[in-house]
Design a protein around this motif. Structure first.
Motif, mmCIF file in Angstrom:
data_model
loop_
_atom_site.group_PDB
_atom_site.id
_atom_site.type_symbol
_atom_site.label_atom_id
_atom_site.label_comp_id
_atom_site.label_asym_id
_atom_site.label_seq_id
_atom_site.Cartn_x
_atom_site.Cartn_y
_atom_site.Cartn_z
ATOM 1 N N TYR A 1 0.869 -1.171 0.000
ATOM 2 C CA TYR A 1 0.000 0.000 0.000
ATOM 3 C C TYR A 1 0.910 1.226 0.000
ATOM 4 C CZ TYR A 1 -3.294 -3.498 1.844
ATOM 5 O OH TYR A 1 -4.060 -4.619 2.054
ATOM 6 N N ASN A 2 1.216 1.734 -1.154
ATOM 7 C CA ASN A 2 2.190 2.815 -1.249
ATOM 8 C C ASN A 2 1.740 4.080 -0.525
ATOM 9 O OD1 ASN A 2 4.642 3.942 -2.374
ATOM 10 N ND2 ASN A 2 3.287 5.186 -3.630
ATOM 11 N N GLU A 3 0.429 4.317 -0.511
ATOM 12 C CA GLU A 3 -0.098 5.528 0.130
ATOM 13 C C GLU A 3 -0.963 5.182 1.333
ATOM 14 O OE1 GLU A 3 -2.500 8.410 -2.119
ATOM 15 O OE2 GLU A 3 -0.630 9.310 -2.776
ATOM 16 N N GLY A 4 -0.862 3.944 1.790
ATOM 17 C CA GLY A 4 -1.634 3.534 2.952
ATOM 18 C C GLY A 4 -3.001 2.985 2.583
ATOM 19 N N GLN B 1 1.084 4.833 8.639
ATOM 20 C CA GLN B 1 -0.107 4.873 9.471
ATOM 21 C C GLN B 1 -0.082 3.832 10.590
ATOM 22 O OE1 GLN B 1 -2.517 3.337 5.843
ATOM 23 N NE2 GLN B 1 -3.839 3.081 7.589
ATOM 24 N N ASP B 2 0.742 2.808 10.437
ATOM 25 C CA ASP B 2 0.838 1.778 11.466
ATOM 26 C C ASP B 2 2.003 2.039 12.420
ATOM 27 O OD1 ASP B 2 -1.306 0.339 10.369
ATOM 28 O OD2 ASP B 2 0.011 -0.506 8.849
ATOM 29 N N VAL C 1 7.028 3.266 3.079
ATOM 30 C CA VAL C 1 7.687 2.772 1.862
ATOM 31 C C VAL C 1 7.921 3.902 0.866
ATOM 32 C CG1 VAL C 1 6.768 0.438 2.082
ATOM 33 C CG2 VAL C 1 5.456 2.161 0.832
ATOM 34 N N SER D 1 4.600 9.251 0.073
ATOM 35 C CA SER D 1 3.142 9.272 0.142
ATOM 36 C C SER D 1 2.604 8.457 1.304
ATOM 37 C CB SER D 1 2.562 8.727 -1.162
ATOM 38 O OG SER D 1 3.039 9.449 -2.255
ATOM 39 N N ALA D 2 3.410 7.540 1.803
ATOM 40 C CA ALA D 2 2.941 6.669 2.884
ATOM 41 C C ALA D 2 3.174 7.290 4.262
ATOM 42 C CB ALA D 2 3.646 5.318 2.792
ATOM 43 N N TYR E 1 2.385 9.264 7.331
ATOM 44 C CA TYR E 1 1.192 9.778 8.002
ATOM 45 C C TYR E 1 1.560 10.531 9.278
ATOM 46 C CZ TYR E 1 -2.445 7.462 5.260
ATOM 47 O OH TYR E 1 -3.302 7.096 4.267
ATOM 48 N N LYS F 1 -2.880 13.061 5.090
ATOM 49 C CA LYS F 1 -3.465 11.711 5.170
ATOM 50 C C LYS F 1 -4.928 11.734 4.757
ATOM 51 C CE LYS F 1 -4.045 12.113 10.197
ATOM 52 N NZ LYS F 1 -3.814 11.474 11.480
#
Lengths: 437, 198
Positions: A198-201, B138-139, B144, B147-148, B150, B195
């Motif tokens: 999930y590249n953007e969550g 987010q976790d 990665v 953009s990931a 958060y 986000k």
């Protein structure tokens, strides 16, 4: 001696007094600094809490516009709303103001947010459920009807992906942009891996209803001001687009017995929406301008109509693949199914190009009889795909493609904020901007 | 004779009292100095934190979809997009630390810079000795991609430029003294704008 002692005592008292006063002043200053920061933090947190309450009201009740106020954590807040926009682009502004009294200092803070109802074209991939829902033109189910759709290692989705049920993911499929769904994904081990990228969550617990009213809105705008409007009901219609902004209109499709003419697209609609009611719509060609073409299900004998057939490449004259500022934009809306018409001339190296946002309200986008087609190359969609079920274009085994076509979907970034004319939009607001003071 | 003895005794006692007074004065002065230094670093810390929070909370505000909010994510520097002044134009904001400042008793103090749209950097030479950034998905794990991201964890430490007396151990030499320190860590400082996708 007695006087000297008094002088000593007074002197020491002064020294101690001045020193303690300095320390006390620093301590008070330190407490003041802490108190001010605490007060600001409290005011900010109260404003945030109020903004969260307001956000909840908007997201769970689209019609909510009433201001409200209250007390929280020793402070007070007020949340107000303002609505703007028109159909397809509703915007709501929210302002949350907080007031906190920190030891006599009234500290204020404000949080503002903007919410918008967005076009479905913003999704690269959207389904109600990740299951096959192939239904033949005669209403009978295809052989894979009801089978789960799996995304596996090697599959990728470029653009936002959403389903109102759950994704089925095996191995390490790649999602370039954020993934949302009502329920958490079902994961399956594939070649020793069970870890989607999930590249953007991701976010589960998100449901976005597709309002049937969108179809009614499209119908109401279809063929406005067109002298050909009477032919667009209870007939199958063929539209071949030309790069010069004209189109060949053929009614009924295949014979042209009623109409067979080349006209400027502007003669087919003044609203940008071209629609066929109680008939199917066949399209191909290179279009110029911004249009939505649609097929609506009729009643009685035409109850199985409302399908859009892709008879060949559907390309923008100014290709958005190379020019993200292209003004050419097409929406394809089927109240029932979207089929890629069978073409026996296709080979494994064939590529069918579609530059459009595709929306199938009660069906899916698929290839006609895909399970018996020879290996027919690839379908390249540059736009958006929104369907009730997850349409398939081919049959795959561990050995690869067996029948039908490969799938390639790339999202058109122009659709992130703006869809084709009157393109279906969500009835739910979405947070698009958040300002904290 | 007894008068002489009284005088000698008085002088001795007075001497002790004066010595005690001087020691007391030194202790109180040292304490006051330490308190002032502590107050200064706390006030500096709050000033810097308010600026950081003001900027970071607006991260991604007004940035069109499809355009990443974060540009550069280093351990001691960050660059992001935001319509920071709410004028409808997206700005690029940078926060980063400069080299250590020489000539101060505290050899670890750096200037914390803020720059908008590549203009002149404005430095906050308020005793910053540590400005650390950690980026999480987010976790709470490593992201990665940009953009990931958060969550951004921000760590800030401010120290006094000179050492101050310990408030309990008052007879230290200057070498044994420590700098006044204020430490701040925000483990959930992230704008909702980064986000909101999906």
């Amino acid at each position: 001696m007695g006087k000297a002692a008094v002088v000593y005592v007074i002197g020491l008292s002064l020294i101690i007094g001045i020193g303690l006063a300095n320390i006390n002043e620093s301590s008070v200053g330190s407490m003041d600094t802490y108190s001010t920061y605490f007060g600001r933090t409290m005011a900010h947190n109260i404003a945030l809490a109020a903004a969260n309450l307001g956000t909840h009201r908007i997201l769970f009740n689209t019609g909510s516009s009433s201001a409200f106020n209250g007390t929280f954590n020793g402070g007070t807040y007020r949340v107000s709303f303002a609505d703007t926009g028109t159909a397809g682009n509703f915007t709501k502004f929210m302002t949350a103001e907080a007031l906190y009294n920190a030891g006599g200092d009234e500290i204020r803070d404000t949080v503002q947010a903007v919410f918008r109802r967005v076009t479905f074209a913003r999704y690269a991939w959207f389904t109600e459920a990740e299951v096959n829902g192939y239904v033949r033109p005669n209403g009978k189910n295809g052989p894979y009807f009801g089978h789960n759709d799996w995304k596996i290692t090697g599959d990728s989705v470029w653009g936002y992906a959403h389903t109102n049920y759950k994704f089925n993911l095996a191995g390490r499929p790649y999602f370039h942009n954020k993934v949302t769904a009502t329920n958490a994904a079902t994961l399956m081990d594939f070649k020793g891996e069970k870890d989607p990228i999930y590249n953007e969550g991701y976010e589960w617990g998100v449901t976005i209803q597709r309002d049937t009213a969108n179809i009614g809105i499209l119908r109401s705008f279809a063929n406005q001001g067109s002298p050909f409007a009477p032919y667009m009901a209870n007939n199958d219609v063929g539209l071949e687009f030309f790069a010069d902004g004209t189109a060949r209109l053929e009614v009924p499709c295949g014979t042209g017995a009623l109409v067979d003419t080349v006209v400027p697209m502007s003669q087919l609609t003044s609203s940008g929406v071209i629609g066929v009611y109680g008939g199917d719509l066949h399209i191909k060609g290179t279009y110029s301008g911004q249009y939505t073409v649609a097929a609506f299900t009729g009643t009685g004998a035409t109850g199985l109509k409302g399908n859009v057939w892709i008879d060949g490449d559907v390309l923008a004259n100014d290709s958005p693949r190379g020019n993200p500022l292209s003004k050419d934009m097409l929406g394809i809306v089927a109240e029932r199914m979207g089929y890629i018409t069978k073409d026996p001339t296709r080979t494994l190296s064939s590529v069918l190009y579609i530059d459009a946002a595709i929306y199938a309200h009660n069906g899916e986008f698929t290839a006609e009889d895909f399970w018996i087609l020879p290996k027919s190359g690839r379908v390249s969609v540059f736009g958006s795909l929104v369907q009730k079920s997850a349409g398939s274009l081919g049959v795959f085994t561990m050995a690869g493609l067996q029948n039908g076509m490969y799938y390639s979907i790339r999202h058109d970034p122009r659709f992130l904020n703006l869809g084709p004319p009157k393109y279906p939009f969500s009835t739910k607001y979405r947070l698009v901007a958040w300002w904290e003071g | 004779m007894s008068i002489v003895l009284d005088l000698i005794g008085s002088i001795v006692i007075a001497g002790f009292v004066i010595l005690i007074g001087l020691q007391l004065n030194q202790t109180i002065a040292g304490n006051a100095d330490a308190s002032t230094a502590n107050l200064n670093v706390q006030e500096s810390m709050v000033d810097i934190v308010q600026s950081i929070e003001y900027d970071f909370r607006k991260m991604g505000y007004g940035v069109p979809e499809g355009v990443p909010a974060l540009i550069d994510t280093g351990a001691t520097r960050i660059s992001f997009r935001s319509d920071i002044d709410n004028d409808g134009t997206v700005d690029i904001i940078e926060w980063y630390t400069g080299p250590v400042i020489t000539g101060l008793p505290n050899p670890n103090i750096r200037v914390l810079y803020r720059r908008v749209n590549g203009g002149n950097a404005v430095g906050a030479a308020l005793g910053v000795t540590d400005f650390g950034l950690k980026y999480l998905n987010q976790d709470g794990g490593p992201p990665v991609s940009l953009s990931a991201i958060y969550i951004i964890e921000v760590t800030l430490q401010v120290e006094s430029p000179y050492k101050v007396q310990d408030q309990i151990i008052t007879d230290q030499s200057y070498e044994d003294m420590e700098y006044a320190v204020a430490f701040w860590r925000q483990t959930r400082l992230a704008s909702r704008n980064i986000k909101r996708h999906g």
